[in-house]
Write a protein that holds these residues in place. Structure first.
Motif, short mmCIF file in Angstrom:
data_model
loop_
_atom_site.label_atom_id
_atom_site.label_comp_id
_atom_site.label_asym_id
_atom_site.label_seq_id
_atom_site.Cartn_x
_atom_site.Cartn_y
_atom_site.Cartn_z
N ASN A 1 16.27 13.86 -51.71
CA ASN A 1 17.48 13.09 -51.37
C ASN A 1 18.75 13.92 -51.41
N ASP A 2 18.60 15.23 -51.61
CA ASP A 2 19.76 16.08 -51.84
C ASP A 2 19.80 17.17 -50.76
N ALA A 3 20.98 17.32 -50.13
CA ALA A 3 21.07 18.22 -48.97
C ALA A 3 20.79 19.68 -49.32
N THR A 4 21.30 20.14 -50.48
CA THR A 4 21.08 21.55 -50.83
C THR A 4 19.59 21.82 -51.01
N LEU A 5 18.90 20.90 -51.72
CA LEU A 5 17.46 21.09 -51.92
C LEU A 5 16.72 20.97 -50.59
N HIS B 1 17.76 21.84 -47.60
CA HIS B 1 17.87 23.11 -46.88
C HIS B 1 16.92 24.15 -47.49
N GLN B 2 16.85 24.16 -48.85
CA GLN B 2 15.96 25.15 -49.50
C GLN B 2 14.51 24.94 -49.07
N VAL B 3 14.08 23.68 -49.06
CA VAL B 3 12.69 23.38 -48.67
C VAL B 3 12.46 23.81 -47.22
N LEU B 4 13.38 23.43 -46.34
CA LEU B 4 13.18 23.70 -44.91
C LEU B 4 13.18 25.20 -44.61
N ARG B 5 13.88 25.96 -45.46
CA ARG B 5 13.97 27.41 -45.21
C ARG B 5 12.81 28.19 -45.85
#
Ligand code: HEM
Length: 382
Positions: A40-44, A46-50
């Motif tokens: 539910n958190d944007a920073t996390l 992005h980390q997952v997607l990258r």
């Protein structure tokens, strides 16, 4: 939150939507039975997607597992590693700014003229129908189908028929659903195969052949473009115009030339036309403080991530850097159709808002769809 946006989500997902919003309050990462690990958190997010070694678009519960039986294994949205990299590199010249502007000018000129005529004469226009025709026309042009309005509408309905098979908890399609989806997609891939053979460089099929894609790769990619690039754009535009009318922001457009672009960005944040992204965990990893195991499913709740930064439509809000257009993805799988999506959205939004102030004459919400959308949104000059 805009009342109508909430009602759109509730009409599309009467049980799943309130549940997903509840999950948003349970923390940045939550393990939910049947859904998987929800982010539910944007920073996390992005980390997952990258991190494509730990979190993949292939494997159990991923979007690859969902779509590969329908579109084949080489369709960009279900590829990883070197294969994906090579394909993205081959396609990097596909949606250049020049090409998408030219495509939109060529294909949308007719439908936009009809739209402008109607609005100028004071008659109401159903923006849902108009944007479906436009999105259908663009996809038909991409694959080389010479389409009239009825064909564009039919193509759009086909896309919706396929995506409506998917709910947030769907992990794979049943054999009957796969058969239906393949039959429906045949309407796109059969003419696409002919265009590929003829090698017409004005079409994306012809350009894919020129760029060195095999026929199977090109057809898989055409199917992927169709599945990902039609409904997303067509649902966004009526929602954007409704937000402009409901919030009163449309009254400022004439005096602030850069406001429309900010409104488009903010409408993408508020609506998140692609409300979730799926990954499969391939190796032991962490998302924030949570340990995840191979085989687990990760659901990036893009809608929750975006809403955490404000519920209301407010184009004056400066988007926090951690959001970074999450609604178009992140990393190597970032939306390849982004330039085309923005060109289509801008072309439609500019035409409609030339006639602002507008009033909403009639609106209905769609039920049984994956992407929340108006079934009808009639607007007219106020
Ligand atoms: C408002 C419009 C759109 C939105 C919000 C949107 C959103 C997204 C998102 C979130 C992803 C990443 C999914 C993931 O990582 O799991 C994606 C990927 C993709 N999009 Fe879009 N999209 C839009 C329009 C389009 C258009 C117009 C096209 C092309 C016709 C397109 C083609 C694709 C393709 C092929 C991928 C897969 C890329 C890859 O995996 O390398 N999209 N899109």
């Amino acid at each position: 939150m805009s009342r109508h946006e909430r009602l759109l989500y509730l009409a599309a997902h009467p049980l799943a939507y309130p549940f997903l919003r509840l999950v948003a309050h349970a923390g940045p990462v939550v393990r939910v039975p049947r859904l998987g690990v929800v982010v539910n958190d944007a920073t996390l997010a992005h980390q997952v997607l990258r991190d494509t070694s730990a979190f993949r678009k292939t494997g159990p519960g991923s979007s690859g597992a969902l779509w590969s039986p329908v579109v084949g294994s080489a369709a960009l949205l279900n590829m990883e590693d070197a294969d994906h990299k090579v394909m993205r590199r081959k396609l990097s010249g596909l949606f250049t700014a020049g090409y998408v502007d030219d495509l939109c000018d060529r294909v949308l000129v007719g439908p936009l003229a009809v739209l402008a005529d109607r609005l100028a004469s004071g008659r109401p226009v159903d923006l849902v129908d108009t944007t479906r025709i436009c999105a259908g026309a663009v996809i038909c042009a991409l694959v080389g189908i010479d389409a009239d309005e009825a064909t564009c509408r039919r193509m759009f309905a086909h896309g919706e028929e396929i995506t409506a098979m998917v709910r947030l908890s769907t992990k794979e399609l049943s054999p009957t659903q796969v058969r239906t989806a393949k039959r429906v997609l045949g309407e796109i891939t059969s003419p696409a195969a002919v265009t590929y053979e003829s090698g017409d460089e004005k079409t994306v099929m012809g350009r894919m052949r020129e760029l060195g894609l095999s026929k199977d790769e090109a057809l898989g990619t055409a199917a992927a473009l169709f599945l990902t690039g039609t409904e997303t754009v067509a649902t966004l535009v009526p929602r954007l115009i409704a937000l402009l009318c409901d919030s009163g922001v449309q009254g400022r457009l004439a005096d602030e030339p850069d406001l429309l672009d900010r409104c488009i960005e903010e409408a993408l944040r508020v609506t998140t036309p692609s409300p979730a992204m799926l990954r499969s965990v391939a190796e032991p990893a962490r998302i924030g403080r949570m340990k995840v195991r191979p085989g687990e499913r990760v659901l990036i709740a893009t809608h929750n991530c975006a809403r955490a930064h404000g519920h209301d439509f407010d184009p004056d809000r400066v988007p926090p850097p951690e959001l970074n257009r999450l609604w178009f993805g992140s990393g190597t799988h970032f939306c390849i159709g982004y330039p085309l999506a923005m060109a289509e959205i801008r072309a439609l939004a500019r035409t409609v808002t030339r006639f602002a102030p507008l009033r909403v004459v009639r609106r209905r919400y769609s039920t049984g769809v994956l992407i929340p959308t108006y079934r009808v949104l009639e607007v007219a000059r106020a």
